[in-house]
Structure formats: structure tokens, C-alpha cells
Scaffold this motif. Structure first.
Motif, mmCIF file in Angstrom:
data_model
loop_
_atom_site.group_PDB
_atom_site.id
_atom_site.type_symbol
_atom_site.label_atom_id
_atom_site.label_comp_id
_atom_site.label_asym_id
_atom_site.label_seq_id
_atom_site.Cartn_x
_atom_site.Cartn_y
_atom_site.Cartn_z
ATOM 1 N N LEU A 19 30.011 54.564 48.452
ATOM 2 C CA LEU A 19 28.965 55.589 48.323
ATOM 3 C C LEU A 19 28.465 56.105 49.665
ATOM 4 C CD1 LEU A 19 26.782 54.155 45.390
ATOM 5 C CD2 LEU A 19 28.819 55.603 45.262
ATOM 6 N N SER A 20 29.200 55.855 50.735
ATOM 7 C CA SER A 20 28.777 56.311 52.056
ATOM 8 C C SER A 20 29.242 57.727 52.360
ATOM 9 C CB SER A 20 29.303 55.360 53.138
ATOM 10 O OG SER A 20 30.727 55.324 53.115
ATOM 11 N N LYS A 21 30.162 58.258 51.565
ATOM 12 C CA LYS A 21 30.711 59.590 51.815
ATOM 13 C C LYS A 21 30.523 60.463 50.575
ATOM 14 C CE LYS A 21 34.337 57.695 54.806
ATOM 15 N NZ LYS A 21 35.810 57.556 55.002
ATOM 16 N N PRO A 22 30.583 61.806 50.772
ATOM 17 C CA PRO A 22 30.519 62.695 49.608
ATOM 18 C C PRO A 22 31.713 62.486 48.684
ATOM 19 C CG PRO A 22 30.122 63.907 51.642
ATOM 20 C CD PRO A 22 30.602 62.543 52.039
ATOM 21 N N HIS A 23 31.510 62.831 47.420
ATOM 22 C CA HIS A 23 32.575 62.849 46.411
ATOM 23 C C HIS A 23 33.103 61.454 46.078
ATOM 24 C CE1 HIS A 23 32.528 67.180 46.802
ATOM 25 N NE2 HIS A 23 32.716 67.057 48.104
ATOM 26 N N GLN A 24 32.258 60.431 46.212
ATOM 27 C CA GLN A 24 32.625 59.085 45.783
ATOM 28 C C GLN A 24 31.850 58.729 44.518
ATOM 29 O OE1 GLN A 24 31.854 56.469 49.126
ATOM 30 N NE2 GLN A 24 33.946 56.701 49.893
ATOM 31 N N VAL A 25 32.472 57.941 43.644
ATOM 32 C CA VAL A 25 31.817 57.506 42.419
ATOM 33 C C VAL A 25 32.217 56.063 42.135
ATOM 34 C CG1 VAL A 25 33.681 58.409 40.957
ATOM 35 C CG2 VAL A 25 31.435 57.979 39.960
ATOM 36 N N ILE A 26 31.269 55.272 41.688
ATOM 37 C CA ILE A 26 31.553 53.949 41.145
ATOM 38 C C ILE A 26 31.069 53.947 39.707
ATOM 39 C CG2 ILE A 26 31.459 52.763 43.366
ATOM 40 C CD1 ILE A 26 28.660 51.824 42.690
ATOM 41 N N MET A 27 31.713 53.176 38.859
ATOM 42 C CA MET A 27 31.382 53.212 37.436
ATOM 43 C C MET A 27 31.361 51.812 36.848
ATOM 44 S SD MET A 27 34.948 54.703 35.781
ATOM 45 C CE MET A 27 34.363 56.347 36.069
ATOM 46 N N SER A 28 30.704 51.679 35.714
ATOM 47 C CA SER A 28 30.609 50.395 35.026
ATOM 48 C C SER A 28 31.943 50.048 34.392
ATOM 49 C CB SER A 28 29.519 50.435 33.960
ATOM 50 O OG SER A 28 29.884 51.326 32.928
ATOM 51 N N GLN A 29 32.102 48.785 34.071
ATOM 52 C CA GLN A 29 33.334 48.313 33.447
ATOM 53 C C GLN A 29 33.586 49.023 32.119
ATOM 54 O OE1 GLN A 29 33.410 44.090 32.840
ATOM 55 N NE2 GLN A 29 35.266 44.124 31.605
ATOM 56 N N SER A 30 32.548 49.192 31.310
ATOM 57 C CA SER A 30 32.727 49.851 30.016
ATOM 58 C C SER A 30 33.142 51.303 30.197
ATOM 59 C CB SER A 30 31.437 49.765 29.198
ATOM 60 O OG SER A 30 30.355 50.349 29.901
ATOM 61 N N SER A 31 32.602 51.990 31.218
ATOM 62 C CA SER A 31 33.011 53.371 31.486
ATOM 63 C C SER A 31 34.453 53.423 31.967
ATOM 64 C CB SER A 31 32.085 54.013 32.520
ATOM 65 O OG SER A 31 30.786 54.161 32.012
ATOM 66 N N ALA A 32 34.844 52.485 32.836
ATOM 67 C CA ALA A 32 36.221 52.448 33.319
ATOM 68 C C ALA A 32 37.197 52.252 32.165
ATOM 69 C CB ALA A 32 36.382 51.338 34.361
ATOM 70 N N GLN A 33 36.843 51.388 31.229
ATOM 71 C CA GLN A 33 37.696 51.187 30.060
ATOM 72 C C GLN A 33 37.770 52.456 29.211
ATOM 73 O OE1 GLN A 33 35.693 47.719 28.471
ATOM 74 N NE2 GLN A 33 37.335 46.359 29.144
ATOM 75 N N LYS A 34 36.673 53.194 29.151
ATOM 76 C CA LYS A 34 36.648 54.417 28.347
ATOM 77 C C LYS A 34 37.589 55.480 28.922
ATOM 78 C CE LYS A 34 32.849 56.831 28.530
ATOM 79 N NZ LYS A 34 31.446 57.232 28.317
ATOM 80 N N TYR A 35 37.614 55.589 30.257
ATOM 81 C CA TYR A 35 38.446 56.612 30.888
ATOM 82 C C TYR A 35 39.889 56.147 31.137
ATOM 83 C CZ TYR A 35 34.377 59.570 31.781
ATOM 84 O OH TYR A 35 33.272 60.373 31.625
ATOM 85 N N GLY B 46 43.824 48.832 31.108
ATOM 86 C CA GLY B 46 44.388 48.578 32.437
ATOM 87 C C GLY B 46 43.560 49.149 33.561
ATOM 88 N N TRP B 47 42.264 49.271 33.335
ATOM 89 C CA TRP B 47 41.396 49.873 34.347
ATOM 90 C C TRP B 47 41.430 49.128 35.674
ATOM 91 C CZ3 TRP B 47 37.699 46.752 36.403
ATOM 92 C CH2 TRP B 47 37.344 45.609 35.666
ATOM 93 N N GLN B 48 41.722 47.801 35.654
ATOM 94 C CA GLN B 48 41.736 47.029 36.899
ATOM 95 C C GLN B 48 42.700 47.623 37.918
ATOM 96 O OE1 GLN B 48 42.048 45.788 33.842
ATOM 97 N NE2 GLN B 48 40.881 43.893 33.572
ATOM 98 N N THR B 49 43.809 48.165 37.440
ATOM 99 C CA THR B 49 44.813 48.749 38.343
ATOM 100 C C THR B 49 44.818 50.269 38.297
ATOM 101 O OG1 THR B 49 46.490 48.538 36.598
ATOM 102 C CG2 THR B 49 46.284 46.709 38.171
ATOM 103 N N GLU B 50 44.241 50.854 37.234
ATOM 104 C CA GLU B 50 44.336 52.298 37.054
ATOM 105 C C GLU B 50 43.144 53.074 37.593
ATOM 106 O OE1 GLU B 50 46.875 54.071 35.789
ATOM 107 O OE2 GLU B 50 48.055 52.234 35.647
ATOM 108 N N ALA B 51 41.977 52.446 37.684
ATOM 109 C CA ALA B 51 40.752 53.204 37.959
ATOM 110 C C ALA B 51 40.641 53.679 39.405
ATOM 111 C CB ALA B 51 39.538 52.358 37.590
ATOM 112 N N LEU B 52 40.896 52.789 40.375
ATOM 113 C CA LEU B 52 40.661 53.120 41.773
ATOM 114 C C LEU B 52 41.551 54.267 42.228
ATOM 115 C CD1 LEU B 52 40.226 49.565 43.348
ATOM 116 C CD2 LEU B 52 38.484 51.122 42.457
ATOM 117 N N ASN B 53 40.980 55.131 43.064
ATOM 118 C CA ASN B 53 41.658 56.304 43.631
ATOM 119 C C ASN B 53 41.823 57.452 42.641
ATOM 120 O OD1 ASN B 53 43.488 54.011 45.500
ATOM 121 N ND2 ASN B 53 42.258 55.607 46.459
ATOM 122 N N LYS B 54 41.475 57.243 41.382
ATOM 123 C CA LYS B 54 41.617 58.322 40.414
ATOM 124 C C LYS B 54 40.520 59.361 40.632
ATOM 125 C CE LYS B 54 45.202 56.825 38.173
ATOM 126 N NZ LYS B 54 45.469 55.630 38.978
#
Length: 826
Positions: free
Chosen positions: A149-165, A169-177
Motif C-alpha cells: 500500500l505504499s504506491k498508487p494502484h495497489q490493493v490487498i484483499m481478504s481471503q474470502s474476497s480472493a476466493q470469490k475472484y 487456487g487464490w494462494q497462487t493466482e491472486a498476486l500480481n493480478k
């Protein structure tokens, strides 16, 4: 010897089945109620205790005074406060801000293996500084680097949200998306990269967010016509409206009150308004839920008085069960006098007798505990529905459940066992075996006091329950000043699909749905009734006389749709363009700004302070006061602007037409998808939505009343046991009176009057206290009921009738028994 004690104790339990049942069931019910409430109380008291840095994190709150009087207590501060204090006030190690920009955003993720994007409307969104990740115990499950969250255009999300999107396989799929974000405040999209996933925030946290954008991205949500340099610095240097939560991380050596004073002094140097002042206070993060009721709280806060009330009910319920045991045990003491005398004659010592009787109490408590655990297990699902908290039988952390159970067992055994055991073990053999035992009324005064105490509590609880439900019913049925029936709210669109404004989408939707004869009107508002509206600073006739009122943007159809009539002036015109600098006030705002009567205010001008300076507005209309929020609050001063950038659509259904709700909803959904494609169709009914503000009160009322009824039933159970024992003890007297010609009614009166006298005394003691207690509770509501005299008399009459019915069960049976049975001498 121990085996003999167990054998004797068990024989006594079996021999006196009725008294054993009353004692065991009463204790089990009291223990079960106590443990269930204890879980609720512990949950409320443990808000934010999971925060590892919680002792050093404080949220800044603002008390705002106008002309020396407290006007508001706000959780929001100016966005520039954090960057300023870190440089100006020593002892502050760090800060972080949490900011809103829109009530909701629509996020879109385009999977590589699918042509259809995933689209979700998200409301639990916040913008946060990087300090939030450093100090808030987020429990990160996956992350990219250490500077989240130190730069623009960054987002972190909850585990339930990561599973929703991203699926399982969110553990390997979520980051960098990449996620595309839209909201109605900006035409266009903002792209975010997922840089972290955190475990869902615990339920007992004062914050509840699923999507957290970097605070540095906020300027990119501003309209592009604002110069870039101004956009980038606006949230760091502009001392405009309060729009952010500011959290300070203090050095352990610093005093929070002193920091608050320094903040107040710092703000005073920047305040130009002579009639307005602000006092800044630092709230420990762990105190926010129960000790804070500020405007713009991120989640619904609790009430420490409710927690205390529930704790008192828990103690009362268990205490009444204990009182029952003591009453019945001391009343039955005479019946075991010969047993005690014989044991002493054959050599039993007082200590041994104490041990035996305490063992009997321990066995009763052990059986009651087993039954209590069973009752807890059976009632937990229902209690979860009542409390809206997901408890389980062993949900108390770190073995607390068993600690509580063991503590109750030990304390209960000692507390309720010592006094009866002392009485039983103190009988003198010489008197007992010669039938010279003191009157069976020994201990009667103590039993009377305990009965009075029991029913004083019961009547207090009944009065409290009646008043609580009366106040809730009053709030639900009170006229609001507008009509909520037949009004359906569609949540505002975030993805426009074309370069048009939010106000234009309102008109397009209106044109589409008014073709249906069942739709009477369509409107839109930035905040519908039941939502907390934002604040704005209003300038009166000069910039030194600053006033603060609430700010709601509406279209020209809002007042007709809500059935709100104007007192003076005119409504907004549909042909007038947005930002034409006209305003409509309610009566509370009229009084606050001191423009005289409604007619005199028309045509007057005043200014509004915002990020861009001061803008002058002309008053064109005045509307009556109405309840924008729940009746806990007084009428708020509100300014209505015709400047819609986001909000919700309000659809008024024609009540004169007959059509099924499903058919109307199907039509609205089809029209929505035609006018606003790619936008989720989410709706709710306004009357249901408005009444949700009373859910906390209703939940407390239900829990309070259920456990109050349990306490009353336990008290009556004890009275049933006492009346049964009294009937047995006086059986010979009853037989003699019947032989002498006494009627059943006279015997009932004879045996009931002593109990009824005690309950009447309990009422005299309870009623003044209950009146005072509930009068104090009602002061928390701006609009409230009056406590009528019948509210106090009714519980007394009810308890008297209930006690008479309880006592009559055994008394009538004894009165109807053949006298020869009771007078026979063996």
C-alpha cells in the motif's frame, strides 16, 4: 467413609425426587444462561484485543463546538491531519489514514481462461496508508514485498474476497493480478494490482473491510478536469472537510490526553472561524466499540451499558438458582435433624458432617453441570440467531469454557452449600432425639429476605422488558415525516458503460421504467433515509460565522417521490443544470443558520467550504424536519443540493395498481440491464432498510427478555418448592382446620398470604428502582415513550398472580387431602 457419604447423598436425592429435580433443573438452567451470556459479554469486551499493537494505537476523534455548544462528535478528521502531526508533534511514531471516497465500487477481473469477466459490487472498501499494514494485525496470508500500500494502484484483499475472484487456487493466482475499479464519482476506470491477501478480519473488530486500496490512489479517483498537481497534493495538504479516519501510533512513554491537547492547539492555529472550535481526543483502539458513539463510525458500535445489563442478568439468573437451593435446603433442614443427631451420637464430628453435606451439594452441582452443558449445546444455534454472533459450545478461547465451568462448580458448591451445611451440622443431639428441636421456622427470616430479593429482581426485569419493547415499538410506528412504503431502492451504478454522468443515468432509468403503469415515480439521492449522510461546513452570512450541517444531494423528483411537501419556496427544476448553486434546507438547518422564518430565508445566500474553497449558494426552498436516521437521534440540520455524483435510485410503486412484486422486480431488472449494462442489479425495500437501524435494539430486547423470563421461571420454580415444603410441614394443621370446618379457599388464603406479602414487599422495593433505571435508559433516545403508571403496576399484579398460581398447585392439593391421612399417627 467416602463411599458411605456418596451412598447417603444418593439416597437423599432419590428419596426427595421433587426437591432434587427443582434444585438440579434450576441450577442447570441458571448455569446454562450464565455461560451463554458470559460468551456474549466476553465477545463484546474483547473487541480488537487481537491487535498486537493495540495498546499503542489511538484513533483521533473530533468534538466540534459552535458558539460554545457541542455540535457534533465525529470519527472523521481532515485527510491532511496525519501528515501534519507526524512533523509537528513529538512522541508520535507513525500514523495511518483510512478514507472513503465512494459508498461502493464495482470491481472487474478478467480471467485468462474465460471470455466473461467476473464483476462484483463491493461496499466494504477503504483506502489505507502503508502504516495500516505495519500496525494493524492483518494476518497476511500472501504478499508481494514488504511495502504494501505504499504506491498508487495497489490493493490487498481478504481471503474470502480472493476466493470469490480467483477461486480455491487464490494462494497462487491472486498476486500480481489486475482488477479494474469503477465508481460513480469518476467517469472511467482505475486499475489495481493485487499485492496481498489477508485473513478475514475477526468479527469482533471495529473495522470490517474486504478490499483495501492504497491511499496514494485516491487522487486518481478525482475528476480529470482538476489539475494533476492539485489532485496529487489535495489529500496531503488540504484542510478541507472531514473525510478520513486518522490513527496515531504513540511512543509508549507518551500520554494520549497530552497529545490530544497538542492536536487541539495545532488545529486552533489553522481555524479561521471565530464561532467554531474543535477539541481533539485520542481513543484507544480497544475502547472504540463499546465506548464510542461518534458520527461516521466504520461499523455499528456496541453499548457498554447493554453489556453491563447482560452481565447483571447472567449473575441474577444464576443467583436466583442459588437462592432457590439455599431456601429449599434450609427449609428441609428440620427433616434431617434426626439423621444428624444419630450421626453425632455414634461419633460423627461437625467437620465430617460438613464434608458430607458439601459432598451432597457437589453431586447436585455435578449433575446440574452435565445438564447445563447439554442445554448450552442445544440452545447455542438459537442464541447465535439472537445475538448475530457465531458461537459454538467451546468458542471461548484458550479453554475459558472449562475454566468457567470448573469455577462455577467450585464457587457454587461452596457458596450454596456452606450455609445449609452449617445449619444441619449444628443440631444438638440431646434436643433432637427428645423432639425438643427448635421451631421448623429456624432460618425463616433469611428465607424471607431471599424470596423478596428474588422477586424484586424478577419485577425489575419485567418492567425493563416492557419498557424496552415499548420504546422499540414506538420507534417503528412513529411518523417519520415521509413515506417508506411502496418504495424500492436500487443500489447506484458504478460502471456507466458510456461517458455520461450519474445524474444522466437517473434520467435514463426514469424514462425506461415509467412506461410501466405500476411505477409511479423514480428519483435518486446520495443518501437515502437510514444512511448516515456526510458532513459539510456551511458558512452563514460571513466566513467568520461557520455552521456545520449535513449534506445530501438529490434530483428534482426526490421530494415528490418521498411525499415530502415544501413549507416555503420551490423545488429544484428538472430543466436546471447540475451545479447551479441552489439549495433547499430543512427546518433544523434553518434554525441553525438563523435565517428567520421559512419565507424570510428564501433568496438568502450562504457559502459552502469544500476542497476548492468557498462556493455561494442561494436558498430556494424549505422542507419540514423528518427523520433521516433512527429516532435515537434528534432532527439533524440538512442541506439538499442538486449535485448528484453518486447515490441510489428510489422507485415508487403505485399502490393503486395491483401487480405481484416479482413481476415488478423482473421488469425493473430488465430495464436496468438495458439502460445500465454490466452493473449488478441490487435492491432493497426502503421500509425494511430504515428499520434495520433498530436491529441492535431489537436484538438486545430479545436477549434481555428471554433471559429475564428464565430468571422469573427459576424464581417461580423455587417458590413452587417452598410452597410444597410448607404444605407438607403444615399438613397436620391443615387436617385439623378441615375437621373444624375450614373451606379450601380459607386454607389457600392462609398458606398463600405469607408468600404474597413477601412479593408485595418485593414490588414496593423494585418499582422505584426499576422506574429510575429505565428512565435513565430512555434518555439515550431523542424521541422516547413516557413510563406510564400501568407499566409499573402491571408487573406487580402479574407476579402476584403468577406466585398465587404457583403456590396454589400444592396448597390446593393439601387442602383437598382427606384429614385422616394427615392426622394419622404411626
Amino acid at each position: 467413609m467416602l463411599r458411605n457419604y456418596f451412598t447417603t447423598a444418593w439416597r437423599n436425592l432419590i428419596k426427595n425426587k421433587g426437591f432434587s429435580f427443582i434444585n438440579i433443573f434450576g441450577l442447570a438452567t441458571g448455569i446454562a444462561a450464565f455461560v451463554l451470556i458470559f460468551q456474549y459479554v466476553q465477545f463484546e469486551l474483547n473487541y480488537d484485543t487481537f491487535q498486537e499493537e493495540g495498546k499503542n494505537i489511538y484513533r483521533v476523534g473530533v468534538d466540534r463546538y459552535q458558539d460554545g455548544e457541542l455540535e457534533s462528535k465525529n470519527a472523521f478528521t481532515v485527510s491532511a491531519l496525519g501528515p501534519a502531526v507526524i512533523n509537528e508533534i513529538p512522541g508520535i511514531e507513525d500514523y495511518f489514514r483510512l478514507s472513503y471516497w465512494s459508498k461502493s465500487s464495482t470491481l472487474i477481473y478478467q480471467p485468462k481462461d474465460s471470455a466473461d469477466p467476473l464483476t462484483f459490487k463491493e461496499e466494504k472498501i477503504i483506502f489505507a496508508d502503508p502504516g495500516f499494514v505495519r500496525y494493524f494485525s492483518l494476518n497476511l496470508l500472501a504478499k508481494l514485498g514488504d511495502s504494501l500500500l505504499s504506491k498508487p494502484h495497489q490493493v490487498i484483499m481478504s481471503q474470502s474476497s480472493a476466493q470469490k475472484y480467483f477461486g480455491d487456487g487464490w494462494q497462487t493466482e491472486a498476486l500480481n493480478k489486475l482488477l479494474t475499479a469503477f465508481n460513480s464519482t469518476r467517469e472511467g476506470e482505475v486499475i489495481f494490482e493485487v499485492v496481498g491477501v489477508f485473513k478475514d478480519i475477526p468479527q469482533n473488530s471495529h473495522l470490517d473491510y474486504d478490499i483495501i486500496f492504497s491511499h496514494a490512489t485516491l487522487p486518481y479517483f478525482l475528476p480529470e478536469e482538476i489539475p494533476e498537481e492539485q489532485r496529487l497534493s489535495m489529500f496531503e495538504t488540504t484542510w478541507g472537510p472531514n473525510t478520513s479516519y486518522t490513527y496515531l501510533v504513540l511512543n509508549t512513554q507518551m500520554n494520549a490526553d497530552k497529545i490530544g491537547q497538542q492536536l487541539t492547539e495545532m488545529i486552533e492555529s489553522r481555524n479561521k472561524a471565530e464561532n467554531m472550535s474543535e477539541v481533539y481526543r485520542l481513543q484507544p483502539i480497544r475502547d472504540i466499540h463499546l465506548h464510542s458513539a461518534l458520527m461516521n463510525e466504520p461499523t455499528a458500535t456496541g453499548n457498554i451499558n447493554w453489556v453491563y445489563a447482560m452481565g447483571i442478568i447472567a449473575l441474577f439468573t444464576l443467583g436466583i438458582a442459588w437462592i432457590n437451593y439455599v431456601n429449599l435446603s434450609t427449609a428441609r433442614a428440620v427433616g434431617r435433624a434426626r439423621e444428624v443427631g444419630l450421626r453425632k451420637v455414634v461419633g460423627a464430628k461437625k467437620v465430617q458432617l460438613l464434608g458430607q453435606f458439601l459432598l451432597e451439594v457437589g453431586i447436585i452441582n455435578a449433575v446440574a453441570l452435565v445438564l447445563a452443558v447439554t442445554l448450552i449445546q442445544l440452545s447455542t444455534p438459537y442464541f447465535n440467531q439472537l445475538s448475530d454472533i457465531a458461537f459454538s459450545l467451546f468458542s471461548l478461547e484458550q479453554g475459558t469454557f472449562w475454566i468457567v465451568i470448573v469455577a462455577i462448580f467450585i464457587f457454587s458448591t461452596l457458596l450454596i452449600g456452606i450455609y445449609p451445611a452449617m445449619i444441619l451440622s449444628s443440631f444438638r443431639p440431646a434436643f433432637v432425639l427428645k423432639n425438643q428441636l427448635i421451631s421448623p421456622r429456624k432460618g425463616l427470616n433469611i428465607r424471607k429476605v431471599l424470596v423478596v430479593f428474588q422477586f424484586a429482581i424478577s419485577m425489575t426485569l419485567i418492567i425493563a422488558t416492557i419498557v424496552i419493547y415499548g420504546q422499540i415499538s414506538f420507534m417503528r410506528t412513529q411518523a417519520l415525516g415521509f413515506d417508506t412504503s411502496q418504495r424500492l431502492v436500487i443500489e447506484g451504478a458504478n460502471v456507466m458503460g458510456q461517458e455520461i454522468s450519474f445524474a444522466q443515468t437517473v434520467q435514463n432509468l426514469r424514462n425506461a421504467v415509467l412506461t410501466n403503469p405500476f411505477i409511479k415515480e423514480v428519483s435518486a439521492a446520495s443518501y437515502v433515509p437510514g444512511e448516515t449522510e456526510r458532513e459539510t461546513r456551511m458558512v452563514g452570512r460571513d466566513e467568520e460565522n461557520v455552521k456545520e450541517i449535513r449534506d445530501i444531494s438529490i434530483d428534482a423528483n426526490y421530494f415528490p417521490t418521498m411525499d415530502i411537501k415544501l413549507l416555503a419556496g420551490r423545488n429544484f427544476s428538472e430543466v436546471e443544470e447540475q451545479n447551479h448553486h441552489k439549495v433547499i434546507l430543512n427546518q433544523a438547518a434553518l434554525r441553525l443558520l438563523d435565517f428567520g422564518s421559512a419565507e424570510e430565508a428564501i433568496g438568502e445566500n450562504f457559502g459552502v467550504i469544500n476542497f476548492w474553497g468557498v462556493t455561494s449558494y442561494e436558498i430556494i426552498g424549505i422542507v419540514p424536519d423528518f427523520h433521516q436516521n433512527a429516532l435515537q437521534n434528534n432532527y439533524e440540520p440538512i442541506a439538499f443540493f442538486n449535485e448528484l455524483f453518486d447515490g441510489n435510485y428510489i422507485v415508487q410503486i403505485d399502490p393503486s395498481q395491483s401487480a405481484s412484486v416479482n413481476s415488478i422486480l423482473a421488469f425493473l431488472k430488465a430495464s436496468w440491464e438495458e439502460v445500465l449494462p454490466n452493473n449488478p442489479f441490487n435492491y432493497y425495500f426502503l421500509d425494511t432498510y430504515f428499520n434495520r437501524q433498530y436491529q441492535a435494539d431489537e436484538r438486545f430486547g430479545r436477549i434481555f427478555s428471554i433471559f429475564s423470563v428464565l430468571a422469573i421461571l427459576i424464581a417461580c420454580l423455587g417458590l413452587l418448592g417452598l410452597s410444597s415444603f410448607t404444605a407438607v410441614q403444615r399438613s397436620k394443621e391443615i387436617g385439623i382446620r378441615k375437621v373444624m370446618g375450614a373451606s379450601v379457599s380459607s386454607i389457600l388464603t392462609l398458606l398463600s398470604k405469607d408468600f404474597l406479602k413477601l412479593i408485595f414487599i418485593a414490588g414496593i422495593l423494585a418499582l422505584p428502582f426499576a422506574y429510575w433505571m429505565m428512565h435513565q435508559w430512555l434518555q439515550n433516545y431523542a424521541f422516547r415513550i413516557d413510563i406510564s403508571w400501568w407499566l409499573l403496576i402491571l408487573p406487580l399484579v402479574f407476579v402476584l398472580m403468577l406466585a398465587l398460581l404457583t403456590v396454589s398447585v400444592h396448597t390446593i392439593r393439601a387442602a383437598l387431602t382427606n384429614p385422616t391421612e394427615s392426622l394419622r399417627y404411626e
